[in-house]
Design a protein around this motif. Structure first.
Motif, mmCIF file in Angstrom:
data_model
loop_
_atom_site.group_PDB
_atom_site.id
_atom_site.type_symbol
_atom_site.label_atom_id
_atom_site.label_comp_id
_atom_site.label_asym_id
_atom_site.label_seq_id
_atom_site.Cartn_x
_atom_site.Cartn_y
_atom_site.Cartn_z
ATOM 1 N N VAL A 77 0.849 -1.196 0.000
ATOM 2 C CA VAL A 77 0.000 0.000 0.000
ATOM 3 C C VAL A 77 0.884 1.245 0.000
ATOM 4 N N LEU A 78 0.605 2.152 -0.925
ATOM 5 C CA LEU A 78 1.368 3.397 -1.061
ATOM 6 C C LEU A 78 0.595 4.515 -0.374
ATOM 7 N N GLU A 79 1.007 4.840 0.841
ATOM 8 C CA GLU A 79 0.282 5.809 1.642
ATOM 9 C C GLU A 79 0.671 7.251 1.330
ATOM 10 N N ASP A 80 1.961 7.513 1.146
ATOM 11 C CA ASP A 80 2.381 8.906 0.928
ATOM 12 C C ASP A 80 2.652 9.163 -0.548
ATOM 13 N N GLY A 81 2.456 10.413 -0.942
ATOM 14 C CA GLY A 81 2.584 10.790 -2.345
ATOM 15 C C GLY A 81 3.985 10.654 -2.883
ATOM 16 N N GLY A 82 4.984 10.955 -2.041
ATOM 17 C CA GLY A 82 6.363 10.881 -2.495
ATOM 18 C C GLY A 82 6.750 9.484 -2.933
ATOM 19 N N THR A 83 6.445 8.494 -2.115
ATOM 20 C CA THR A 83 6.766 7.104 -2.449
ATOM 21 C C THR A 83 5.978 6.642 -3.672
ATOM 22 N N SER A 84 4.721 7.059 -3.744
ATOM 23 C CA SER A 84 3.887 6.669 -4.875
ATOM 24 C C SER A 84 4.431 7.238 -6.180
ATOM 25 N N MET A 85 4.916 8.475 -6.134
ATOM 26 C CA MET A 85 5.496 9.085 -7.330
ATOM 27 C C MET A 85 6.798 8.396 -7.723
ATOM 28 N N MET A 86 7.658 8.132 -6.730
ATOM 29 C CA MET A 86 8.952 7.530 -7.025
ATOM 30 C C MET A 86 8.799 6.115 -7.578
ATOM 31 N N ALA A 87 7.795 5.393 -7.093
ATOM 32 C CA ALA A 87 7.560 4.044 -7.627
ATOM 33 C C ALA A 87 7.203 4.115 -9.102
ATOM 34 N N ARG A 88 6.327 5.030 -9.471
ATOM 35 C CA ARG A 88 5.967 5.192 -10.884
ATOM 36 C C ARG A 88 7.188 5.568 -11.720
ATOM 37 N N ALA A 89 8.020 6.458 -11.168
ATOM 38 C CA ALA A 89 9.205 6.907 -11.896
ATOM 39 C C ALA A 89 10.177 5.755 -12.137
ATOM 40 N N ILE A 126 3.427 -5.447 -13.211
ATOM 41 C CA ILE A 126 3.275 -4.667 -11.988
ATOM 42 C C ILE A 126 2.283 -3.526 -12.217
ATOM 43 N N VAL A 127 1.489 -3.219 -11.204
ATOM 44 C CA VAL A 127 0.411 -2.232 -11.323
ATOM 45 C C VAL A 127 0.426 -1.290 -10.138
ATOM 46 N N ILE A 128 0.109 -0.024 -10.409
ATOM 47 C CA ILE A 128 -0.229 0.919 -9.348
ATOM 48 C C ILE A 128 -1.614 1.461 -9.665
ATOM 49 N N THR A 129 -2.521 1.354 -8.720
ATOM 50 C CA THR A 129 -3.878 1.859 -8.915
ATOM 51 C C THR A 129 -4.397 2.404 -7.591
ATOM 52 N N GLY A 130 -5.374 3.287 -7.669
ATOM 53 C CA GLY A 130 -5.922 3.875 -6.450
ATOM 54 C C GLY A 130 -6.515 5.234 -6.718
ATOM 55 N N GLY A 131 -6.422 6.119 -5.755
ATOM 56 C CA GLY A 131 -7.094 7.405 -5.855
ATOM 57 C C GLY A 131 -6.340 8.480 -6.600
ATOM 58 N N ARG A 132 -5.029 8.335 -6.774
ATOM 59 C CA ARG A 132 -4.223 9.430 -7.301
ATOM 60 C C ARG A 132 -4.342 9.592 -8.810
ATOM 61 N N THR A 178 -9.697 -2.292 -5.916
ATOM 62 C CA THR A 178 -8.934 -3.495 -5.616
ATOM 63 C C THR A 178 -9.341 -3.977 -4.231
ATOM 64 N N ILE A 179 -9.845 -5.197 -4.153
ATOM 65 C CA ILE A 179 -10.322 -5.780 -2.903
ATOM 66 C C ILE A 179 -9.313 -6.830 -2.457
ATOM 67 N N VAL A 180 -8.714 -6.609 -1.288
ATOM 68 C CA VAL A 180 -7.654 -7.487 -0.789
ATOM 69 C C VAL A 180 -8.140 -8.204 0.467
ATOM 70 N N HIS A 181 -8.166 -9.521 0.414
ATOM 71 C CA HIS A 181 -8.548 -10.330 1.572
ATOM 72 C C HIS A 181 -7.269 -10.703 2.328
ATOM 73 N N SER A 182 -6.898 -9.848 3.251
ATOM 74 C CA SER A 182 -5.677 -10.067 4.032
ATOM 75 C C SER A 182 -5.780 -9.276 5.319
ATOM 76 N N ASN A 183 -5.693 -9.966 6.443
ATOM 77 C CA ASN A 183 -5.729 -9.283 7.734
ATOM 78 C C ASN A 183 -4.563 -8.323 7.867
ATOM 79 N N ASP A 201 -2.778 4.756 -2.778
ATOM 80 C CA ASP A 201 -2.678 3.838 -3.914
ATOM 81 C C ASP A 201 -2.295 2.462 -3.400
ATOM 82 N N VAL A 202 -2.446 1.471 -4.256
ATOM 83 C CA VAL A 202 -1.940 0.140 -3.951
ATOM 84 C C VAL A 202 -1.096 -0.335 -5.126
ATOM 85 N N LEU A 203 0.065 -0.862 -4.804
ATOM 86 C CA LEU A 203 0.964 -1.446 -5.807
ATOM 87 C C LEU A 203 0.832 -2.963 -5.682
#
Length: 519
Positions: free
Chosen positions: A72-84, A193-199, A463-468, A218-220
């Motif tokens: 799970v990509l919580e902060d924008g910086g990490t989410s941007m760098m992953a895409r880059a 590999i995929v990144i999807t979510g609200g951003r 994206t629905i994740v079944h994981s505690n 987002d979620v990767l």
């Protein structure tokens, strides 16, 4: 959970007035050109040619065949760098699907990464919704002119290449189709590999705007479930609603044969004032980061995960009980909840159907909490006006409501991008995450707002994740964001509307002329 849109003649007139305001101030064909750069900033930028995406993912080959790795990509910086990084080391394909792709700072840097990937022979496909295209026609056509880049526009005719009169005519003469938008947001590399979510792709989604940013999520994921995202993208790409950009606009005097036509873009992205060197350094270290995430258990390998998407051309008849794939999946999750439902949605508008759904959950002793935007933090006063109308009913039903603060303390934790350098100001933050946690075991991360647009008009994906483990991680952030330093607890005897600025309070009152069904 969703408001049923009903449109009489008077309602459509009010919608057209709202569209006039929206199209005048919110859309357009963007800036004329990329800012000129007067120095060679790229000479010191070097790519590590010894690294490839397939090599980095090779240790996970067996896992990826049978399971899906989730982070799970919580902060924008990490989410941007992953895409880059994934763009930098893609080997075959990059498929980009977004509601908003702006040519602001982050957008231009993203375009630079895509062009550089295309220069290496990577096939890049970009699919964007027409209504929020925010780029100059010349820039769009230049990007599309690359032999390895193709751009399509979803459901065109409302914005790109149209003047204001043409835009309003589209709404007036073909209202239903003009109102159907593609809200999906996916970024897929090499089909692995995929990144999807609200951003979306714009400064404010990655903590880089100096005035207003979004708290988003987002979620990767990599592995088995990626094929569903790839299939969904192909379905949208091949739809007759997706039109090649060259069929919509043209520059006959420009043949785009200049071999240096991307140089200004490259220099802009290389300029350290636009893209901080320390961020590039962190991107360069991504291979080690991926391995460490795996070793530390931050990547969770799951057997049960579902990417659910609506089909192109979605238009649901609200007079029936038929729902789209995304809507139906969320309703079923709430209906099956046994202990708790925690929802984050920037826009919250319910109808009797949704209200009864939540009431029934509460009658089953299910705790229902919702975090949404306050008047002070929202970026959409039309949607907030709709929320005001149903807020009391939700509270009377027993729903616990929290409203996000514009100066939420958590912004210091998630604003990693902007905090790379010392600043003498702090941007306002609004909620944009569209997430849900059911019974502490199931997490939902996607594009779906709990409003009628997502239910009846916009195509959405979740994206629905079944994981505690994954659910508990998302839930931890949600619980933190409803603490007093981050949100107001709204009750029947208290709401924070009065704390908003006078201009916002006035704006909210004016927005009540907009019919609820279009929000």
């Amino acid at each position: 959970m969703f408001l049923k849109p009903r449109f009489n003649t008077f309602s459509k007139i009010k919608v057209l007035l709202s569209a006039l305001i929206f199209l005048t101030f919110s859309c357009g064909n963007g800036p004329a050109e990329i800012p000129e750069q007067y120095h060679d900033f790229c000479s010191h930028i070097h790519r590590n040619n010894s690294v490839s995406l397939s090599e980095q993912l090779k240790p996970f080959d067996t896992l990826m065949q049978h399971q899906t790795g989730v982070f799970v990509l919580e902060d924008g910086g990490t989410s941007m760098m992953a895409r880059a990084w994934f763009s930098e080391y893609a080997e075959k394909t990059i498929d980009v699907q977004y509601f908003i792709f702006s040519t602001d700072n982050v957008g231009l840097i993203a375009c630079d990464y895509l062009v550089r990937a295309a220069d290496r022979g990577v096939k890049v496909r970009i699919l964007i919704d027409d209504i929020m295209v925010d780029a100059g026609i010349h820039e769009i056509l230049t990007l599309n002119s690359h032999p390895n880049i193709d751009i399509k526009v979803y459901n065109p005719g409302t914005n790109l290449g149209k003047n204001l009169a043409q835009k309003l005519t589209r709404f007036a003469t073909d209202f239903n189709r003009a109102n159907q938008r593609m809200h999906n947001k996916t970024f897929t590399v090499d089909g692995k590999i995929v990144i999807t979510g609200g951003r979306n792709i714009a400064d404010e989604y990655f903590d880089y705007d100096h005035e207003y940013n979004f708290r988003d999520r987002d979620v990767l994921f990599l592995g088995k479930e990626v094929s569903k995202v790839q299939s969904s993208f192909n379905t949208f790409w091949q739809s007759n609603l997706s039109v090649d950009v060259t069929e919509l606009v043209s520059e006959k005097e420009n043949t785009f044969t200049d071999s240096n036509r991307f140089e200004r873009l490259h220099q802009y992205a290389c300029n350290p004032n636009n893209f901080w060197p320390q961020v590039r350094e962190r991107i360069n270290n991504m291979p080690q980061t991926i391995q460490k995430l795996h070793e530390n258990g931050a990547i969770t390998w799951v057997d049960s995960i579902s990417f659910v998407t609506d089909l192109p051309g979605k238009k649901i008849d609200s007079s029936t009980t038929v729902f789209s794939q995304s809507t139906r999946s969320l309703i079923e999750l709430v209906m099956k909840a046994k202990k708790s439902v925690f929802i984050q949605s920037p826009y919250l508008i319910v109808t009797d159907v949704g209200l009864n759904l939540l009431k029934n959950a509460i009658k089953r002793s299910v705790e229902v909490k919702i975090l949404t935007n306050s008047m002070s933090s929202t970026d959409n006063m039309e949607a907030f006006s709709g929320y005001q109308r149903c807020r009391k009913q939700l509270l009377e039903a027993g729903v616990q409501i929290y409203e996000f603060k514009p100066d939420a303390a958590i912004r210091y934790k998630v604003m990693t991008g902007a905090l790379q350098e010392k600043m003498n100001f702090t941007p306002i933050f609004g909620l944009h995450a569209k997430s849900m946690v059911i019974d502490g075991n199931i997490s939902v991360i996607g594009t779906f707002n709990f409003d009628p647009r997502s239910a009846y008009y916009n195509t959405e994906c979740v994206t629905i994740v079944h994981s505690n483990k994954v659910a508990q991680g998302v839930l931890k952030g949600m619980e933190e964001e409803i603490k007093p330093e981050n949100a107001w607890h709204t009750t029947l005897s208290y709401n924070p509307d009065a704390l908003a600025t006078k201009s916002k309070r006035t704006n909210a009152y004016i927005k009540k002329i907009v019919p609820k069904g279009i929000l």
